[in-house]
Design an enzyme around this catalytic site. Structure first.
Site, short mmCIF file in Angstrom:
data_model
loop_
_atom_site.label_atom_id
_atom_site.label_comp_id
_atom_site.label_asym_id
_atom_site.label_seq_id
_atom_site.Cartn_x
_atom_site.Cartn_y
_atom_site.Cartn_z
N HIS A 21 0.81 -1.21 0.00
CA HIS A 21 0.00 0.00 0.00
C HIS A 21 0.85 1.27 0.00
O HIS A 21 1.92 1.34 0.60
CB HIS A 21 -0.92 0.01 1.23
CG HIS A 21 -0.18 -0.07 2.53
ND1 HIS A 21 0.29 1.05 3.19
CD2 HIS A 21 0.18 -1.14 3.29
CE1 HIS A 21 0.89 0.69 4.29
NE2 HIS A 21 0.85 -0.64 4.38
N ALA A 25 9.83 -11.23 -7.97
CA ALA A 25 9.76 -11.58 -6.55
C ALA A 25 10.29 -10.51 -5.61
O ALA A 25 10.44 -10.76 -4.41
CB ALA A 25 10.46 -12.91 -6.27
N ASN A 69 4.35 2.17 1.83
CA ASN A 69 4.83 3.55 1.80
C ASN A 69 6.30 3.66 1.39
O ASN A 69 7.04 4.51 1.90
CB ASN A 69 4.61 4.22 3.16
CG ASN A 69 4.64 5.73 3.07
OD1 ASN A 69 4.31 6.30 2.04
ND2 ASN A 69 5.06 6.36 4.15
N ALA A 109 20.16 -8.11 -6.28
CA ALA A 109 19.30 -9.27 -6.04
C ALA A 109 19.44 -9.78 -4.61
O ALA A 109 20.55 -9.90 -4.08
CB ALA A 109 19.66 -10.38 -7.02
#
Length: 217
Positions: free
Chosen positions: A140, A153, A159, A188
């Protein structure tokens, strides 16, 4: 269905074509590549010309195009192609795999690719020409800048802010509230626990500044 021209015949094109066919909104008219080769196809889609042919296809009535050149830490080719397509007049739609879960409150720029099994949660924003690759999680209220690549992935907790032209590597994790600058690289598998300035490359657990791109994939 509206016809669409794809620009770039490399590996990223295969992921886009797969999702494009599953999405079912556009019919690939063919692929434009920098060097045309007769009788060459990518997943049954023919290569039909080079960059110089783009105005001709626009004049023939094809109005949609999508950049299928990928990026790992260098977005200059994608930027150049985007500017060329916009100058000609092409519309660059978003291509979203049907398996992706996108909140209706997410704001998307143009020319965005969202791959298989991606999740983008409420009140997030994704900039123009971003690549959100397989199984990435955007939580979100995240903000992702233009021309970013969030690799397979990778996980952005709530935020998180990502600047333009930044690459977040495969399986990297960025904890909540972190700000990553523009033109940065996160290697990675990294775990990012603090803000990253512009143009800085980091890798490791926890992530630290590095000079090499070896772990960026």
């Amino acid at each position: 269905m509206e016809k669409i021209i794809l620009i770039g015949a490399g590996g990223h094109a295969k992921s886009v074509i797969d999702s494009l066919k599953a999405q079912g909104k556009y019919e690939p008219a063919g692929i434009i590549d920098k060097t045309e080769v007769d009788d060459t196809h990518v997943l049954s889609i023919p290569i039909i010309g080079t960059d110089e042919d783009l105005p001709r296809f626009y004049e023939k009535g094809i109005r949609h195009a999508f950049v299928t050149v990928g990026s790992i830490g260098d977005t200059r080719i994608r930027q150049r192609l985007y500017e060329k397509l916009k100058a000609i007049g092409f519309i660059l739609p978003d291509i979203i795999d049907p398996s992706a879960v996108i909140s209706p409150t997410v704001k998307l720029g143009e020319g965005v690719f969202i791959g298989k099994s991606v999740t983008v949660n409420a009140s997030s924003s994704i900039g123009d020409m971003a690549i959100i690759n397989t199984a990435a999680v955007i939580e979100h209220e995240c903000t992702i800048g233009n021309f970013c690549h969030i690799a397979p992935a990778a996980a952005l907790c709530g935020n998180v802010s990502i600047g333009e032209n930044t690459h977040i590597g495969t399986n990297a994790t960025i904890i909540q509230g972190i700000k990553v600058g523009s033109n940065a690289l996160v290697g990675a598998g990294s775990v990012v626990l603090k803000d990253i300035p512009d143009k800085v490359h980091v890798a490791g657990v926890p992530a630290r500044e590095i000079n090499s791109k070896e772990t960026i994939k």
